[in-house]
Scaffold this active site. Structure first.
Site: not given
Ligand code: GDP
Ligand code: IMO
Ligand code: MG
Length: 424
Positions: A12, A15, A39-40, A224
């Site tokens: 998270d 990416k 979840g991206h 991840q």
């Molecule tokens: P990922 O799994 O690495 O793609 O990240 P996620 O999408 O799960 O979580 C990142 C969250 O931060 C999302 O809600 C993005 O819209 C938000 N986000 C990304 N970059 C920034 C930033 O520089 N500032 C803020 N405030 N939000 C951001």
């Molecule tokens: P993105 O790509 C954050 C974590 C889960 C748990 C562990 C194992 O959005 O960054 P699983 O369901 O893979 O067996 O869970 O890994 N986990 C993540 N945490 N971002 C993710 O993906 C994750 N995918 C799995 O919360 O701790």
């Molecule tokens: Mg994510």
């Protein structure tokens, strides 16, 4: 030119946003590991996309999207995602390729994930319950595995399903006393997956190598984060795949020497979902401040994310094992308003200081962070376009992150939108 984006923390990191931005300069975006546990988030104008299996390049109609061998494909989630895109008039026809060797996540994997987690009680791992671990277990075990290519021979698939489901039912009933699952029901679903997904299913390794030979530019999208890598992360509180940069070659069939640029994504602080040691965690009003301001709730499960200070020991480890060239530092805006900010530059364990991250849960659970405190900044950063327009304390914070991780911070996130990004 081929490059990759990988998470340097526990997922998270942002990416999705960076892949979306950098996809503007490439032809193909590849998801090489993990599954719908990812979840991206990508924000385009007023549209917000939460991508679980489709590479984040999918929002750009000109990008070819590839899901390679080591991804575990949940067809139900993938079909829903494709439909969501269609509703926004974005089509995947002729530009989505799914590896015929990618393994399939089916209902019994999700049931098993849930049952195993429940069986652990307070010691559960906190998985996303998306069936990821059980599907990878079946893959490595081989005898109960089903791959996308198996959808091509439905008669054969029906026989395999019979054997697998009978076996799973015996275990589920004996250990958990659950209702039996029906091979017929799962087979019906598989028939519909075959109808809808076989046209996308192919040999992605051949496609990627032909594309490289044709001079196409590929961006590999990590899911991840490095610290969740099955072999190099904080086992057992990890996911079931090689989610670090080390997984790119095994996951896609493209050797690492064909990748020119390794970009690591980290947040300006640290978050973690699920259980496991987290040395810089702030289970207090600072953690709550970051959670509220940064919207730190899971994209896939909605769970509140655990929040803490930037951990340069952990990020340096990810940089080292990933041969990372530069860092994209996200969410700098979220730290505005704090009196001071801390960077963890070493760990203390048994009275000794170390700056090398122990990827061993027993050791990691015993470390205490050694912090460097830096004065914070109060200004809102969400409209800042240039590094030199950031408050001095924020500039200083970034410089200290560069010094403690040994890598340049070349991209800075100051908000979730594409435009809220500073390039250096
Ligand atoms: P990922 O799994 O690495 O793609 O990240 P996620 O999408 O799960 O979580 C990142 C969250 O931060 C999302 O809600 C993005 O819209 C938000 N986000 C990304 N970059 C920034 C930033 O520089 N500032 C803020 N405030 N939000 C951001
Ligand atoms: P993105 O790509 C954050 C974590 C889960 C748990 C562990 C194992 O959005 O960054 P699983 O369901 O893979 O067996 O869970 O890994 N986990 C993540 N945490 N971002 C993710 O993906 C994750 N995918 C799995 O919360 O701790
Ligand atoms: Mg994510």
């Amino acid at each position: 030119m081929n490059s990759c984006i990988v998470g340097l923390q526990w997922g998270d990191e942002g990416k999705g946003k960076i892949v979306d931005i950098l996809a503007d300069n490439c032809d193909i975006v590849v998801r090489y590991s993990g599954g719908a546990n990812a979840g991206h988030t990508v924000i385009v104008g007023n549209d917000r996309f939460a991508l679980h299996l489709l590479p984040s390049g999918a929002v750009r109609q000109n990008i070819v999207c590839v899901i390679t061998n080591a991804v575990v494909v949940d067809p139900e989630t993938l079909l829903k995602e494709i439909e969501t895109f269609q509703q926004k008039n974005i089509t995947l026809t002729d530009r989505l390729l799914i590896s015929e060797n990618a393994h399939i996540v089916l209902d019994y994997h999700k049931i098993e994930d849930q049952l195993r987690e429940e069986s652990l009680g307070k010691n559960k791992l906190g998985t996303t319950v998306r069936g990821i671990g059980p599907c990878y277990a079946d893959k490595v075990g081989r005898n109960h595995a089903l791959r996308m290519g198996d959808l091509r021979n439905l008669q054969n698939l029906r026989e395999k399903l019979q054997t697998i489901v009978e076996y799973k039912n015996k275990i589920f009933e004996a250990l958990y006393n659950t209702e039996p699952i029906s091979a017929d029901t799962i087979f019906k679903k598989c028939k519909s997956y075959a109808d809808k997904l076989l046209s996308f299913t192919t040999d992605t390794t051949e496609f990627l190598h032909k594309s490289i030979a044709d001079g196409k530019s590929i961006l590999f999208e990590g899911a991840q984060g490095t610290l969740l890598d099955i072999d190099h992360g904080t086992f057992p509180f990890v996911t079931s795949s090689n989610s670090s940069a080390l997984g790119i070659s095994a996951g896609s069939g493209v050797p690492v020497r064909m990748i020119d640029k390794f970009i690591g994504v980290a947040k300006a602080y640290t978050t973690r979902v699920g259980a496991g040691p987290f040395p810089t965690e702030q289970d207090n009003e600072i953690g709550q401040y970051i959670r509220d301001k940064g919207g730190e709730y899971g994209t896939t499960t909605g769970r509140p994310r655990r929040c803490g200070w930037f951990d340069a020991v952990a990020v340096s480890y990810s940089v080292t094992i990933g041969a990372i060239d530069s860092i994209a530092l996200m969410h700098l805006d979220t730290l505005s308003g704090l009196k001071d900010v801390n960077i963890c530059k070493a760990y203390k364990i048994n009275g000794k200081e170390t700056s090398f991250f122990p990827a061993n849960t027993n050791k990691l659970a015993r470390v205490s962070p050694v912090y460097e405190t830096i004065p914070g900044w109060q200004q809102d950063l969400t409209d800042v376009k240039d590094f030199h327009d950031l408050p001095n304390n924020a500039q200083n914070y970034i410089c200290r992150i560069e010094e403690t991780t040994g890598k340049p911070v070349t991209i800075i996130g100051v908000g979730p939108k594409r435009t809220q990004t500073i390039f250096r």
